[in-house]
Design a protein around this motif. Structure first.
Motif, short mmCIF file in Angstrom:
data_model
loop_
_atom_site.label_atom_id
_atom_site.label_comp_id
_atom_site.label_asym_id
_atom_site.label_seq_id
_atom_site.Cartn_x
_atom_site.Cartn_y
_atom_site.Cartn_z
N SER A 46 0.55 -3.55 11.45
CA SER A 46 0.14 -2.15 11.64
C SER A 46 0.34 -1.39 10.33
CB SER A 46 0.95 -1.52 12.77
OG SER A 46 2.32 -1.54 12.44
N ASP A 47 -0.37 -0.29 10.20
CA ASP A 47 -0.31 0.51 8.97
C ASP A 47 1.11 0.94 8.63
OD1 ASP A 47 -3.02 0.26 8.57
OD2 ASP A 47 -3.52 2.21 9.44
N ASP A 48 1.90 1.26 9.65
CA ASP A 48 3.26 1.74 9.38
C ASP A 48 4.21 0.64 8.90
OD1 ASP A 48 3.13 0.70 12.04
OD2 ASP A 48 5.03 1.68 12.50
N ARG A 68 3.02 -1.97 6.76
CA ARG A 68 2.40 -2.63 5.60
C ARG A 68 3.33 -2.68 4.39
NH1 ARG A 68 -3.05 -3.70 5.65
NH2 ARG A 68 -3.29 -3.37 3.43
N THR A 69 3.97 -1.59 4.07
CA THR A 69 4.84 -1.55 2.88
C THR A 69 5.98 -2.56 3.01
OG1 THR A 69 4.30 0.76 2.49
CG2 THR A 69 6.30 -0.07 1.44
N SER A 75 -7.15 -7.93 3.84
CA SER A 75 -7.42 -6.49 3.88
C SER A 75 -8.23 -6.09 5.09
CB SER A 75 -8.12 -6.04 2.60
OG SER A 75 -9.34 -6.71 2.45
N SER A 82 -5.96 -6.54 8.58
CA SER A 82 -4.51 -6.60 8.31
C SER A 82 -3.86 -7.85 8.91
CB SER A 82 -3.82 -5.34 8.82
OG SER A 82 -4.27 -4.22 8.11
#
Length: 168
Positions: A74-76, A78-79, A101, A104
């Motif tokens: 999930s985007d939250d 990724r880091t 990409s 994801s």
């Protein structure tokens, strides 16, 4: 100068996709030919089922092997996943983990440079597939620790490596 045994081994080699199809059939793994230069199959690992994809690039004599452990990020997260992949990739001698990409999706990727004849032996095919699955199995817990356990990248890697060492 080639010995008789080396010549015999080369006679058993095949085009990379054909050899992987033969391996999948011998192991009873489901697979699908995507095209002349691509095959996709499914392998059961220790933690999950992995999709294996192999893509043959004739012009470079390179077989790219992808192993996807069905992990979506999930985007939250990724880091944290990029940080973990960096730490994990430092542990690898062959291949690397990456985040596709589009979608994801986490994947393990390894390129095999084949000789001028562009042939793959059964032992090369077996080793490449087994290595990809082993690496996915080895680090699968670390990825889950970040995604579902709320751990930092360094904590996740340490926890996964300790757990793996304890199972041996």
């Amino acid at each position: 100068m080639r010995t008789g045994q080396q010549e015999e081994q080369r006679d058993d080699d095949a085009a990379p996709v054909d050899m992987l199809v033969a391996l999948f059939e011998a192991r009873g793994w489901p697979y699908e030919l995507i095209g002349e230069d691509e095959v996709s199959g499914e392998v059961q690992g220790a933690w999950a089922k992995y999709q294996l994809r192999a893509i043959w690039r004739r012009e470079d004599n390179v077989l790219q092997l992808l192993c996807l452990p069905e992990v979506r990020v999930s985007d939250d997260k990724r880091t944290q996943m990029f940080e973990l992949m960096s730490l994990v990739n430092e542990q690898l001698w062959l291949g690397h983990f990456d985040l596709w990409s589009s979608g994801s999706v986490l994947l393990y990727r390894h390129g095999l440079m084949l000789g001028d004849d562009g042939l793959l032996s059964i032992s090369q095919a077996q080793m490449a597939v087994e290595h990809a699955v082993e690496e996915c199995d080895r680090f699968y817990p670390a990825f889950q620790f970040v995604l579902w356990g709320g751990r930092s990248a360094s904590e996740a890697l340490a926890g996964a490596l300790i757990d793996a060492a304890g199972e041996a």
